[in-house]
Motif scaffolding. Structure first.
Motif, PDB file in Angstrom:
ATOM      1  N   THR B  78       0.855  -1.187   0.000  1.00  0.00           N
ATOM      2  CA  THR B  78       0.000   0.000   0.000  1.00  0.00           C
ATOM      3  C   THR B  78       0.887   1.231   0.000  1.00  0.00           C
ATOM      4  O   THR B  78       1.636   1.463   0.944  1.00  0.00           O
ATOM      5  CB  THR B  78      -0.901   0.021   1.240  1.00  0.00           C
ATOM      6  OG1 THR B  78      -1.582  -1.218   1.318  1.00  0.00           O
ATOM      7  CG2 THR B  78      -1.893   1.150   1.163  1.00  0.00           C
ATOM      8  N   ILE B  79       0.777   1.999  -1.058  1.00  0.00           N
ATOM      9  CA  ILE B  79       1.628   3.184  -1.174  1.00  0.00           C
ATOM     10  C   ILE B  79       0.789   4.415  -0.876  1.00  0.00           C
ATOM     11  O   ILE B  79      -0.261   4.621  -1.491  1.00  0.00           O
ATOM     12  CB  ILE B  79       2.225   3.299  -2.585  1.00  0.00           C
ATOM     13  CG1 ILE B  79       3.079   2.070  -2.878  1.00  0.00           C
ATOM     14  CG2 ILE B  79       3.049   4.559  -2.716  1.00  0.00           C
ATOM     15  CD1 ILE B  79       3.487   1.946  -4.311  1.00  0.00           C
ATOM     16  N   ILE B  80       1.235   5.192   0.068  1.00  0.00           N
ATOM     17  CA  ILE B  80       0.565   6.460   0.353  1.00  0.00           C
ATOM     18  C   ILE B  80       1.505   7.584  -0.059  1.00  0.00           C
ATOM     19  O   ILE B  80       2.608   7.681   0.479  1.00  0.00           O
ATOM     20  CB  ILE B  80       0.223   6.587   1.846  1.00  0.00           C
ATOM     21  CG1 ILE B  80      -0.665   5.426   2.265  1.00  0.00           C
ATOM     22  CG2 ILE B  80      -0.479   7.905   2.121  1.00  0.00           C
ATOM     23  CD1 ILE B  80      -0.974   5.404   3.730  1.00  0.00           C
ATOM     24  N   PRO B  81       1.102   8.419  -1.012  1.00  0.00           N
ATOM     25  CA  PRO B  81       1.988   9.502  -1.439  1.00  0.00           C
ATOM     26  C   PRO B  81       2.332  10.405  -0.258  1.00  0.00           C
ATOM     27  O   PRO B  81       1.495  10.661   0.602  1.00  0.00           O
ATOM     28  CB  PRO B  81       1.152  10.255  -2.476  1.00  0.00           C
ATOM     29  CG  PRO B  81       0.117   9.300  -2.903  1.00  0.00           C
ATOM     30  CD  PRO B  81      -0.150   8.398  -1.764  1.00  0.00           C
ATOM     31  N   SER B  82       3.570  10.886  -0.237  1.00  0.00           N
ATOM     32  CA  SER B  82       4.014  11.598   0.960  1.00  0.00           C
ATOM     33  C   SER B  82       3.274  12.916   1.143  1.00  0.00           C
ATOM     34  O   SER B  82       3.088  13.372   2.263  1.00  0.00           O
ATOM     35  CB  SER B  82       5.512  11.869   0.860  1.00  0.00           C
ATOM     36  OG  SER B  82       5.769  12.549  -0.339  1.00  0.00           O
ATOM     37  N   SER B  83       2.798  13.530   0.034  1.00  0.00           N
ATOM     38  CA  SER B  83       2.097  14.793   0.200  1.00  0.00           C
ATOM     39  C   SER B  83       0.586  14.607   0.301  1.00  0.00           C
ATOM     40  O   SER B  83      -0.153  15.571   0.288  1.00  0.00           O
ATOM     41  CB  SER B  83       2.428  15.717  -0.963  1.00  0.00           C
ATOM     42  OG  SER B  83       2.004  15.105  -2.155  1.00  0.00           O
ATOM     43  N   ALA B  84       0.144  13.353   0.350  1.00  0.00           N
ATOM     44  CA  ALA B  84      -1.299  13.112   0.422  1.00  0.00           C
ATOM     45  C   ALA B  84      -1.800  13.378   1.835  1.00  0.00           C
ATOM     46  O   ALA B  84      -1.056  13.362   2.801  1.00  0.00           O
ATOM     47  CB  ALA B  84      -1.613  11.671   0.029  1.00  0.00           C
TER      48      ALA B  84
END
Lengths: 203, 352
Positions: B78-84
């Motif tokens: 699961t990848i969560i974008p760092s600026s999300a």
């Protein structure tokens, strides 16, 4: 079960209302507001007004709040500026809050002293009564038909007004005529030619 | 089952709770299975129309392809974008998925086969389907990325536009049936035209609305040819661009559950729900269980959805808006007036 559901909905309404005010990010505020609407609809279901609950969700959650969210997401908000304005508007805000509290106290007082609260609470909804929608319709389209139509007319006028205010005819825009596009046939748009060798085609 | 559990050792309240939970699982689990299989069917139909084979490796005839895909997605990171916006980023697919399941509570699978037989069934459906847009909008905003944001804006505008005309179409059905209860809407279609046909869709007055509703339901589920929210030529993958793994899978499942829901609504509102097509006795229609009729009709409508997906090119955004606001809205509004006039004359006679 009902008591549990009531306290669940009521506490979530209050908490999300508070979070709507206190959260820093306006988008979060709108989302908390939506949660508050949704739980208010739950409360409406508990008191047996399922039609009002459905309307609340369809109109407020489904349409109005989406537009709020739409606008708030597109805004480029400077948080520092927002916070600077807080102290300036505090007296006015407190005054408004005071007026609202006094109104609620008067409202609840009038409700209780007139005995309306006890009367409706004791009756409840009889078994096998016509549904909410039928009863509302029977009232709206008979007794209150003129008020209802007047409300409709006011909304219509507001809608037309909004369109008139925001509409401007721009010049220099080539609009497409869909009927023309659909009516266009290959014969009108293309032409077969057999140019001789070394000769071009006249366009 | 509810009565049985209520009369058992569990008592009235707790028995009701257990029975309702069991019934919810009885709907939700087969629904998930149906979604997995319908994705396979979708890909097979699409492949057949493109003269390809489609999935045919995993399991017999590739039947297990969706499960293999599910497993693959489940094992991904699961990848969560760092600026999300992390909380909302993870909340969005959950909202989409939950809302897609919620509406099934009022769908009648047979005369008494419905989880919640409520009076405002149709309004409930409208309310829930208007919630569906939040998953997409929140996903687009929380991703903090250009294409998902554009997609979210498109989705919000599209769903609101088409919900208006869907509302009017539902009103014309409700005027005919005289009730918001989905079970009663289906029952009122029995023997509709001279006691012959079990479908509002065959009524000349309602047939145009059935067609408009089919098209509007494609737009409402952001399905081809109206899938501008995930138009890959313009927006990469739309609001799902930043998603991976299970959060992506939840969008996927929710989307197909919504499509199945729209198929079910088409069938229930216009094509007689669990009733056989004709209300005649000389063919043993009524011996076939109603749920088979319902699923058969739903499958037919899903086939139409797939067929359209395989053959019709995507709409442009202004064409989509034009269709919604300038064609469907006036048409369905006119039809509400026509239908209410007809119902009035039918009930009270000509005002002479």
């Amino acid at each position: 079960m009902q008591i549990f559901a009531f306290y669940l909905f009521a506490s979530v309404v209050l908490a999300s209302g508070a979070m709507c005010i206190f959260s820093r990010n306006p988008v979060h505020s709108v989302l908390w507001l939506i949660l508050a609407f949704f739980n208010a609809a739950g409360l409406m279901v508990l008191v047996g007004a399922e039609f009002i609950a459905a309307l609340l969700v369809i109109v407020y959650v489904g349409a109005v709040a989406v537009l709020f969210l739409f606008v708030v997401m597109m805004l480029d908000i400077d948080f520092a500026e927002l916070r600077a304005g807080f102290m300036k508007h505090l007296p006015l805000g407190l005054l408004l809050a005071l007026v609202l509290v006094v109104e609620i106290i008067f409202g609840v007082g009038a409700w209780q002293s007139s005995g309306m609260g006890q009367a409706t609470a004791a009756v409840g909804i009889p078994e096998g009564a016509p549904s909410n929608i039928e009863q509302l319709g029977a009232l709206l389209y008979t007794k209150y038909v003129f008020l209802f139509e007047a409300a409709g007319m006011i909304l219509l006028v507001a809608m037309v007004g909004a369109i008139v205010l925001t509409h401007r005819t721009r010049s220099g825009v080539r609009k497409q005529n869909v009927a023309n596009q659909v009516a266009r046939r290959p014969e009108d748009a293309t032409r077969n030619t057999q140019p001789e060798v070394g000769k071009g085609v006249e366009l | 089952m509810t009565e049985f559990l209520q009369s058992s050792f569990l008592g009235a309240e707790f028995g009701w709770l257990v029975a309702t939970l069991a019934l919810i699982l009885l709907i939700a689990l087969p629904l998930m299975l149906a979604v997995a299989m319908i994705i396979y069917v979708d890909r097979k139909i699409w492949a057949a129309m493109a003269l390809r084979r489609g999935p045919n490796v995993v399991g017999p005839f590739g039947l297990l392809q969706s499960f293999a895909d599910g497993l693959k997605v489940f094992l991904q990171e699961t990848i969560i974008p760092s600026s999300a916006n992390k909380g909302l980023f993870l909340l969005a697919p959950i909202i989409t998925f939950t809302v897609a399941l919620l509406a099934w509570a009022v769908i009648p699978f047979g005369e008494d086969m419905v989880l919640a037989n409520i009076n405002i069934g149709l309004l409930y459906i409208l309310a829930i389907s208007s919630l569906g847009v939040y998953g997409v909008v929140i996903a687009g905003w929380a991703s903090n990325s250009k294409y998902p944001f554009f997609s979210a804006m498109r989705a919000a505008a599209q769903m609101i536009s088409y919900e208006v005309s869907i509302g009017f179409i539902l009103i014309s059905v409700v005027l005919f049936a005289g009730t918001f209860n989905l079970t009663e809407i289906v029952l009122s279609q029995e023997g509709h035209i001279f006691g012959m046909v079990n479908a509002y869709g065959m009524n000349p007055l309602l047939f145009p609305m059935a067609v408009v509703f089919l098209i509007a339901s494609m737009a409402e589920t952001a399905r081809h040819p109206f899938d501008l929210t995930e138009a890959e030529s313009e927006l990469v993958a739309g609001y799902q661009t930043e998603y991976s793994s299970m959060s992506f899978a939840l969008f996927w499942l929710g989307e197909y559950a919504n499509i199945l829901l729209m198929c079910a609504l088409n069938v229930i509102l216009f094509w007689g729900g669990w009733l056989p097509p004709l209300d005649v006795d000389w063919i043993p229609w009524f011996d076939i269980p109603g749920i088979i009729w319902l699923f058969g009709k739903m499958f037919f409508f899903f086939f139409i959805f797939s067929w359209v997906m395989a053959t019709v090119p995507r709409y442009r955004y202004d064409q989509l808006m034009r269709l919604g606001w300038k064609i469907f809205l006036p048409l369905s509004l006119l039809w509400v007036v026509l239908v209410s006039g007809y119902v009035m004359i039918d009930k009270f006679g000509l005002p002479l």
